[in-house]
Design a protein around this motif. Structure first.
Motif, short mmCIF file in Angstrom:
data_model
loop_
_atom_site.label_atom_id
_atom_site.label_comp_id
_atom_site.label_asym_id
_atom_site.label_seq_id
_atom_site.Cartn_x
_atom_site.Cartn_y
_atom_site.Cartn_z
N MET A 23 0.82 -1.21 0.00
CA MET A 23 0.00 0.00 0.00
C MET A 23 0.86 1.27 0.00
O MET A 23 0.52 2.26 -0.65
N ASN A 24 1.98 1.25 0.72
CA ASN A 24 2.85 2.42 0.81
C ASN A 24 3.67 2.66 -0.45
O ASN A 24 4.22 3.75 -0.63
N ASN A 25 3.79 1.65 -1.30
CA ASN A 25 4.64 1.76 -2.48
C ASN A 25 3.88 1.66 -3.78
O ASN A 25 4.47 1.37 -4.83
N THR A 26 2.58 1.89 -3.71
CA THR A 26 1.75 1.88 -4.92
C THR A 26 0.84 3.10 -4.91
O THR A 26 0.55 3.67 -3.86
N VAL A 31 -4.00 1.08 -7.32
CA VAL A 31 -3.91 -0.20 -6.62
C VAL A 31 -4.80 -0.17 -5.40
O VAL A 31 -4.60 0.63 -4.48
N LYS A 32 -5.78 -1.05 -5.40
CA LYS A 32 -6.72 -1.18 -4.29
C LYS A 32 -6.48 -2.51 -3.59
O LYS A 32 -5.65 -3.31 -4.01
N LEU A 33 -7.24 -2.76 -2.55
CA LEU A 33 -7.04 -3.94 -1.71
C LEU A 33 -8.28 -4.80 -1.67
O LEU A 33 -9.39 -4.29 -1.54
N LEU A 34 -8.07 -6.09 -1.79
CA LEU A 34 -9.13 -7.06 -1.53
C LEU A 34 -8.96 -7.52 -0.09
O LEU A 34 -7.89 -7.99 0.29
N LEU A 35 -9.99 -7.36 0.70
CA LEU A 35 -9.97 -7.77 2.10
C LEU A 35 -10.49 -9.21 2.17
O LEU A 35 -11.66 -9.45 1.92
N ASP A 36 -9.61 -10.15 2.47
CA ASP A 36 -10.01 -11.54 2.65
C ASP A 36 -9.80 -11.87 4.12
O ASP A 36 -8.68 -12.08 4.58
N ARG A 57 -9.16 2.02 0.63
CA ARG A 57 -8.56 1.34 -0.53
C ARG A 57 -9.19 -0.04 -0.75
O ARG A 57 -8.85 -0.71 -1.73
N ILE A 58 -10.09 -0.45 0.11
CA ILE A 58 -10.74 -1.75 -0.05
C ILE A 58 -11.81 -1.63 -1.13
O ILE A 58 -12.71 -0.81 -1.03
#
Length: 148
Positions: A23-26, A31-36, A57-58
């Motif tokens: 997250m800090n380098n994109t 760039v988003k996040l998938l929460l699994d 970002r999710i």
């Protein structure tokens, strides 16, 4: 194009440190996040803490629960990921055998006006966990938690 990255057991992005690095380098727009929830918990990461830190970002959510005794046994014996699945490590939200408290996670998503998918995943052997029973269990639980 927007990428939604899925942290996953036995991959390059698995734990909180890995997620922070990604997250800090994109670029947060690209760039988003998938929460699994299940993979995070399996990796020793609190899914609520990830939700709180990266809620903006999710973009996709996999709601998966963990059976703590099987996780403990897997870690103690060094059982691999696939064999842990076969042993029944995962289950659905709403299963009383599960260890994850989904209510605060769902509340954080609601506070952030999350509008993406909530995908229920069980990753269970249908010979040992009848799919319709678990689908209904998850549906009932989610209806009680989020109202639809």
């Amino acid at each position: 194009m927007q990428l939604v990255y899925h942290p996953h057991i036995d991959t390059g992005v698995e734990n909180f440190e890995d997620i922070d690095h990604l997250m800090n380098n994109t670029d947060s727009n690209s760039v988003k996040l998938l929460l699994d929830t299940g993979h995070l918990y399996y990796a020793g990461v609190d899914p609520l803490a990830v939700t709180q830190k990266y809620v903006n970002r999710i973009k996709h959510v996999h709601l998966k629960n963990i059976r703590q005794p099987i996780l403990n046994e897997s870690k103690k014996t060094g059982r691999g990921f696939l064999d842990s699945i076969r042993a029944g490590i995962f289950t659905v939200p709403g299963d009383s055998a599960g260890a994850i408290n989904f209510q605060p996670i769902l509340q954080e998503l609601a506070k952030a006006n999350y509008e993406g998918w909530l995908m229920v995943e069980a990753e269970q052997d249908p010979k040992n966990a009848e799919p319709l029973q678990y689908a209904l269990m998850a549906r009932t639980y989610l209806r009680d938690q989020i109202g639809f």
